[in-house]
Design an enzyme around this catalytic site. Sequence first.
Site, PDB file in Angstrom:
ATOM      1  CE  LYS A  21     -10.632   6.994   1.203  1.00  0.00           C
ATOM      2  NZ  LYS A  21      -9.920   7.855   0.230  1.00  0.00           N
ATOM      3  CG  ASP A  78      -4.665  10.439  -0.678  1.00  0.00           C
ATOM      4  OD1 ASP A  78      -5.194   9.565  -1.399  1.00  0.00           O
ATOM      5  OD2 ASP A  78      -3.457  10.404  -0.371  1.00  0.00           O
ATOM      6  CB  SER A  79      -7.295   8.527   4.317  1.00  0.00           C
ATOM      7  OG  SER A  79      -8.117   7.747   3.476  1.00  0.00           O
ATOM      8  N   GLY A 162     -10.573  -1.658   5.078  1.00  0.00           N
ATOM      9  CA  GLY A 162      -9.119  -1.465   5.005  1.00  0.00           C
ATOM     10  C   GLY A 162      -8.382  -2.096   6.187  1.00  0.00           C
ATOM     11  CE1 TYR A 163      -3.042  -2.141   5.242  1.00  0.00           C
ATOM     12  CE2 TYR A 163      -4.104  -0.124   4.466  1.00  0.00           C
ATOM     13  CZ  TYR A 163      -3.227  -1.175   4.261  1.00  0.00           C
ATOM     14  OH  TYR A 163      -2.541  -1.260   3.079  1.00  0.00           O
ATOM     15  CE  LYS A 184     -12.781   3.948  10.756  1.00  0.00           C
ATOM     16  NZ  LYS A 184     -12.735   3.366   9.421  1.00  0.00           N
TER      17      LYS A 184
HETATM   18  P1  ITT Z   1     -10.607   6.892  -3.299  1.00  0.00           P
HETATM   19  O1  ITT Z   1      -9.230   7.375  -3.727  1.00  0.00           O
HETATM   20  O2  ITT Z   1     -11.510   6.599  -4.438  1.00  0.00           O
HETATM   21  O3  ITT Z   1     -11.228   7.768  -2.261  1.00  0.00           O
HETATM   22  P2  ITT Z   1      -9.069   4.753  -2.064  1.00  0.00           P
HETATM   23  O4  ITT Z   1      -9.438   3.592  -1.187  1.00  0.00           O
HETATM   24  O5  ITT Z   1      -8.164   4.456  -3.240  1.00  0.00           O
HETATM   25  O6  ITT Z   1     -10.426   5.449  -2.564  1.00  0.00           O
HETATM   26  P3  ITT Z   1      -6.968   6.307  -0.820  1.00  0.00           P
HETATM   27  O7  ITT Z   1      -6.099   6.379  -2.022  1.00  0.00           O
HETATM   28  O8  ITT Z   1      -7.106   7.535   0.031  1.00  0.00           O
HETATM   29  O9  ITT Z   1      -8.459   5.893  -1.178  1.00  0.00           O
HETATM   30  O10 ITT Z   1      -6.441   5.098   0.073  1.00  0.00           O
HETATM   31  C1  ITT Z   1      -6.820   4.995   1.387  1.00  0.00           C
HETATM   32  C2  ITT Z   1      -6.486   3.600   1.897  1.00  0.00           C
HETATM   33  O11 ITT Z   1      -6.017   3.715   3.260  1.00  0.00           O
HETATM   34  C3  ITT Z   1      -7.756   2.756   1.961  1.00  0.00           C
HETATM   35  O12 ITT Z   1      -7.937   2.020   0.774  1.00  0.00           O
HETATM   36  C4  ITT Z   1      -7.479   1.876   3.184  1.00  0.00           C
HETATM   37  O13 ITT Z   1      -6.684   0.791   2.819  1.00  0.00           O
HETATM   38  C5  ITT Z   1      -6.674   2.800   4.082  1.00  0.00           C
HETATM   39  N1  ITT Z   1      -7.578   3.547   4.995  1.00  0.00           N
HETATM   40  C6  ITT Z   1      -7.910   4.865   4.928  1.00  0.00           C
HETATM   41  N2  ITT Z   1      -8.811   5.191   5.878  1.00  0.00           N
HETATM   42  C7  ITT Z   1      -9.057   4.050   6.549  1.00  0.00           C
HETATM   43  C8  ITT Z   1      -9.913   3.719   7.608  1.00  0.00           C
HETATM   44  O14 ITT Z   1     -10.734   4.626   8.145  1.00  0.00           O
HETATM   45  N3  ITT Z   1      -9.925   2.464   8.038  1.00  0.00           N
HETATM   46  C9  ITT Z   1      -9.130   1.537   7.489  1.00  0.00           C
HETATM   47  N4  ITT Z   1      -8.307   1.736   6.465  1.00  0.00           N
HETATM   48  C10 ITT Z   1      -8.263   2.992   5.991  1.00  0.00           C
END
Ligand code: ITT
Length: 208
Positions: A21, A78-79, A162-163, A184
């Site tokens: 991120k 949050d994503s 991630g995914y 992307k």
């Molecule tokens: P922070 O809270 O510290 O920002 P985190 O990874 O824990 O980091 P989130 O709770 O928002 O953040 O979880 C988001 C998850 O969703 C992330 O770990 C990925 O598994 C997935 N994700 C989000 N955006 C993505 C992307 O652009 N590409 C792939 N997976 C994504």
Amino acid sequence: MSPRLHDFMEKLLIATGNPGKLREFTQLLGDIPYRLVSLRDQGIDIEVEETGGTFEANARLKAEAYARVSGLLTLADDSGLAVDALGGAPGVLSARYGGPNLTDAERVVLLLRNLEGVLDAQRTARFVCVIALATPQATIHTLRGEVEGLITREPRGTNGFGYDPVFLAPSLGLTTAELPPEQKNALSHRGRAARAMRDYLAGLAHGD
Ligand code: ITT
């Protein structure tokens, strides 16, 4: 930009512990009139518990907590991935799907296992990103971005995080892990929300 001017610009804290991120935000917000700093730059290593039930609630929780600790204007995201055949899972639990100790690659394997037997046409999903911007007093703005896609049957590509290896952008026939970062960002949930936030921040800097 001269280093002197850069030193005097107001700081904007990009409050994420996720290096993927952070990399994307650095690319997406590179030309705004703020000096981007990370949690590591500021020596902040607290964890914020994501107790909210929605992306919006958790984005606010993170932005506000890190803004209070840092004293800086702070952006948090949050994503996650919402898969229709799984009733919207993993959703807000995307980072913790299958438990807190799995790697990204292990979560992808789990997701594919849970979708075994699901036909291509039913493998619809979307990435969602809510960005919250907070001062040490309160959240001042939130923005949401989404992108629709399909979950592949095998991981493909090594970019992103991630995914991304299983998220197919149907118009391109490629996963978001097969796309170069600029491509992307051009279509992603985070790219959409960040471009809108970039315009908002530019207005804020100019006192609009
Ligand atoms: P922070 O809270 O510290 O920002 P985190 O990874 O824990 O980091 P989130 O709770 O928002 O953040 O979880 C988001 C998850 O969703 C992330 O770990 C990925 O598994 C997935 N994700 C989000 N955006 C993505 C992307 O652009 N590409 C792939 N997976 C994504």
